[in-house]
Motif scaffolding. Structure first.
Motif, PDB file in Angstrom:
ATOM      1  N   ILE A 174      -6.525 -10.094  -1.556  1.00 28.54           N
ATOM      2  CA  ILE A 174      -5.892  -9.839  -0.260  1.00 28.54           C
ATOM      3  C   ILE A 174      -4.464 -10.365  -0.249  1.00 28.54           C
ATOM      4  O   ILE A 174      -3.541  -9.709   0.251  1.00 28.54           O
ATOM      5  N   CYS A 175      -4.269 -11.554  -0.820  1.00 27.23           N
ATOM      6  CA  CYS A 175      -2.923 -12.132  -0.884  1.00 27.23           C
ATOM      7  C   CYS A 175      -1.982 -11.238  -1.689  1.00 27.23           C
ATOM      8  O   CYS A 175      -0.835 -11.016  -1.294  1.00 27.23           O
ATOM      9  N   VAL A 176      -2.474 -10.750  -2.809  1.00 29.60           N
ATOM     10  CA  VAL A 176      -1.658  -9.872  -3.652  1.00 29.60           C
ATOM     11  C   VAL A 176      -1.289  -8.600  -2.899  1.00 29.60           C
ATOM     12  O   VAL A 176      -0.146  -8.130  -2.953  1.00 29.60           O
ATOM     13  N   GLN A 177      -2.254  -8.034  -2.163  1.00 28.84           N
ATOM     14  CA  GLN A 177      -1.993  -6.807  -1.411  1.00 28.84           C
ATOM     15  C   GLN A 177      -0.973  -7.032  -0.307  1.00 28.84           C
ATOM     16  O   GLN A 177      -0.163  -6.149  -0.003  1.00 28.84           O
ATOM     17  N   LEU A 178      -0.999  -8.219   0.303  1.00 24.01           N
ATOM     18  CA  LEU A 178      -0.066  -8.515   1.385  1.00 24.01           C
ATOM     19  C   LEU A 178       1.330  -8.850   0.874  1.00 24.01           C
ATOM     20  O   LEU A 178       2.333  -8.518   1.515  1.00 24.01           O
ATOM     21  N   LEU A 179       1.393  -9.507  -0.286  1.00 19.24           N
ATOM     22  CA  LEU A 179       2.676  -9.996  -0.787  1.00 19.24           C
ATOM     23  C   LEU A 179       3.391  -9.013  -1.703  1.00 19.24           C
ATOM     24  O   LEU A 179       4.612  -9.071  -1.836  1.00 19.24           O
ATOM     25  N   ARG A 184       3.242  -4.775 -10.295  1.00 12.81           N
ATOM     26  CA  ARG A 184       2.857  -6.163 -10.077  1.00 12.81           C
ATOM     27  C   ARG A 184       1.543  -6.254  -9.304  1.00 12.81           C
ATOM     28  O   ARG A 184       0.733  -7.144  -9.547  1.00 12.81           O
ATOM     29  N   LEU A 185       1.355  -5.330  -8.358  1.00 13.30           N
ATOM     30  CA  LEU A 185       0.112  -5.301  -7.603  1.00 13.30           C
ATOM     31  C   LEU A 185      -1.074  -5.044  -8.524  1.00 13.30           C
ATOM     32  O   LEU A 185      -2.100  -5.734  -8.457  1.00 13.30           O
ATOM     33  N   GLN A 186      -0.934  -4.054  -9.418  1.00  9.56           N
ATOM     34  CA  GLN A 186      -2.025  -3.746 -10.340  1.00  9.56           C
ATOM     35  C   GLN A 186      -2.263  -4.878 -11.328  1.00  9.56           C
ATOM     36  O   GLN A 186      -3.401  -5.160 -11.691  1.00  9.56           O
ATOM     37  N   ASN A 187      -1.186  -5.518 -11.748  1.00 16.39           N
ATOM     38  CA  ASN A 187      -1.335  -6.652 -12.653  1.00 16.39           C
ATOM     39  C   ASN A 187      -2.138  -7.772 -11.985  1.00 16.39           C
ATOM     40  O   ASN A 187      -2.982  -8.407 -12.622  1.00 16.39           O
ATOM     41  N   GLY A 188      -1.888  -7.998 -10.696  1.00 18.69           N
ATOM     42  CA  GLY A 188      -2.661  -8.995  -9.955  1.00 18.69           C
ATOM     43  C   GLY A 188      -4.125  -8.617  -9.860  1.00 18.69           C
ATOM     44  O   GLY A 188      -5.018  -9.462 -10.017  1.00 18.69           O
ATOM     45  N   MET A 189      -4.404  -7.325  -9.612  1.00 19.44           N
ATOM     46  CA  MET A 189      -5.792  -6.869  -9.548  1.00 19.44           C
ATOM     47  C   MET A 189      -6.479  -7.000 -10.901  1.00 19.44           C
ATOM     48  O   MET A 189      -7.661  -7.346 -10.982  1.00 19.44           O
TER      49      MET A 189
END
Length: 401
Positions: A45-50, A57-62
């Protein structure tokens, strides 16, 4: 490599006969799993918000959250069910002689992994194989659509971009097509995760990789599913086909996946899984259920994999019947491998005796592979703790108004 049993503990449930202590240990394992899963979801959730502005970068976080989940499962299995995992894989004699170092198996970056389905935990062990290939964040699994709505876990798996199907081809074709085309385009630097500047970077290459895990049998082996498989065999006029340890495979979904991914696909891996101790007359899925493994400490002492690699140009895609016959032959060979496994306790390939250019290499891995698992998971726990403090602060502020 050191023998697995030298440094692995016994399962935590086997150390005491006190029922109260065993119950406390079960509660601990459940809390560990739920808190770890919650931490991962909070991180997502934090990655999606930030990072909504950066798809890469979003996919890397996932992908990092996906790695964390398999680390969490392996950490728990290391405590409650420390099975020895043994891999045999076929390679050429020239490949073996080309290096002085010991050969180790590694899945290629863009691959489909097909396997026999004996119990519900199969996907965990296959995911671990991808993790040891440095592809733990690039695993995609096809699941029942009902799992999509499981509280907490369903949200996390949707963020993992797992593929949820309802077993109705008219409904599932669109879902499968969308997921596979996205995987293929990203892998070929033509999708939303790629652009000209980042396409050939090492970071982006790992983001765009995929290991798609599929079970052509559709479900795990049990008395009920064997009856359904026999009925399917009769409808398909395949009474001459007798599989002793497997269900009859379905080829439609696999062929569809190979066709959609063909331009980026590096290889198809056929993985034969065997569990020991287990008799050939036993159903592994009944003997080692998820409940027994995680909450009772009843687990296979050894999990064996035999892996064969097929190049994409070796797969006959021109005709549905020809493809099914190819898959059926793979399943017949797999059935023979399992027959030898139950008779001798090890996999022995026909290629090992008939083809001198084929060498069966052996490798032992374990759940201790990720030595930094507690620290790795603590990052997600830290995020969960910060969110918890923030939410509690807001609740107190509202209560005091």
């Amino acid at each position: 490599m050191k023998d697995y049993q030298e440094y692995h503990p016994h399962n935590i449930y086997g150390k005491t006969s006190n029922s109260f202590i065993r119950a406390l240990k079960r509660v601990f394992i459940i809390c560990l799993f739920l808190s770890g899963s919650l931490s991962i979801v909070v991180f997502q959730i934090c990655v999606q918000l930030l990072l909504p502005w950066s798809k890469i970068r979003l996919q890397n976080g996932m992908n990092q959250s996906k790695k964390a989940f398999i680390v969490l499962l392996c950490m728990i299995l290391n405590m409650v069910a420390p099975s020895s995992l043994n891999v045999t894989f076929e390679t050429s004699q020239s490949s073996k002689n080309s290096s002085n170092t010991k050969s180790c198996f590694r899945f290629k970056d863009r691959a489909i992994i097909i396997a026999n389905h004996q119990m519900y935990a199969d996907w965990i062990y296959l995911w671990l194989l991808s993790f040891t290939s440095n592809l733990g964040g690039n695993v995609f699994i096809i699941l029942k659509k009902a799992l999509k709505y499981v509280p907490l876990l369903g949200f996390g798996m949707r963020n993992f971009k797992f593929i949820f199907l309802s077993r109705n081809w008219q409904k599932d074709e669109e879902t499968l097509t969308s997921s596979l085309i996205s995987m293929d385009l990203n892998a070929r630097c033509k999708g939303p995760l790629t652009n000209y500047k980042t396409c050939y970077s090492k970071t982006n290459e790992s983001i765009a990789a995929y290991n798609l895990i599929m079970f052509p049998e559709g479900t795990n082996l049990s008395p009920k599913t064997r009856e359904k498989s026999d009925a399917y065999r009769q409808r398909a006029h395949l009474n001459h086909v007798q599989l002793r340890h497997l269900l009859l495979p379905h080829s439609k979904g696999l062929k569809f996946a190979v066709e959609k991914l063909a331009l980026s696909l590096d290889a198809i891996y056929d993985v034969t899984i065997g569990y020991s101790p287990a008799l050939k007359t036993e159903y592994v899925g009944t003997k080692f259920t998820l409940k027994k493994i995680f909450l009772m400490g009843v687990y296979p002492e050894r999990v064996d994999f035999h892996i064969r690699e097929f190049k994409v140009d070796e797969i006959p895609l021109q005709d549905d019947e020809v493809f099914f016959n190819w898959l059926l032959n793979v399943w017949k060979e797999k059935d023979e491998l399992l027959e030898n496994y139950y008779n001798t306790g090890q996999f022995k390939s026909k290629g090992e005796t008939e083809n001198r250019s084929t060498v069966v290499m052996k490798q032992t891995i374990g759940f201790q592979h990720e030595t930094l698992a507690p620290r790795f998971l603590s990052y997600y726990g830290f995020f969960a703790f910060l969110i918890f403090l923030f939410v509690m602060k807001k609740i107190l502020e509202l209560a005091l108004r």
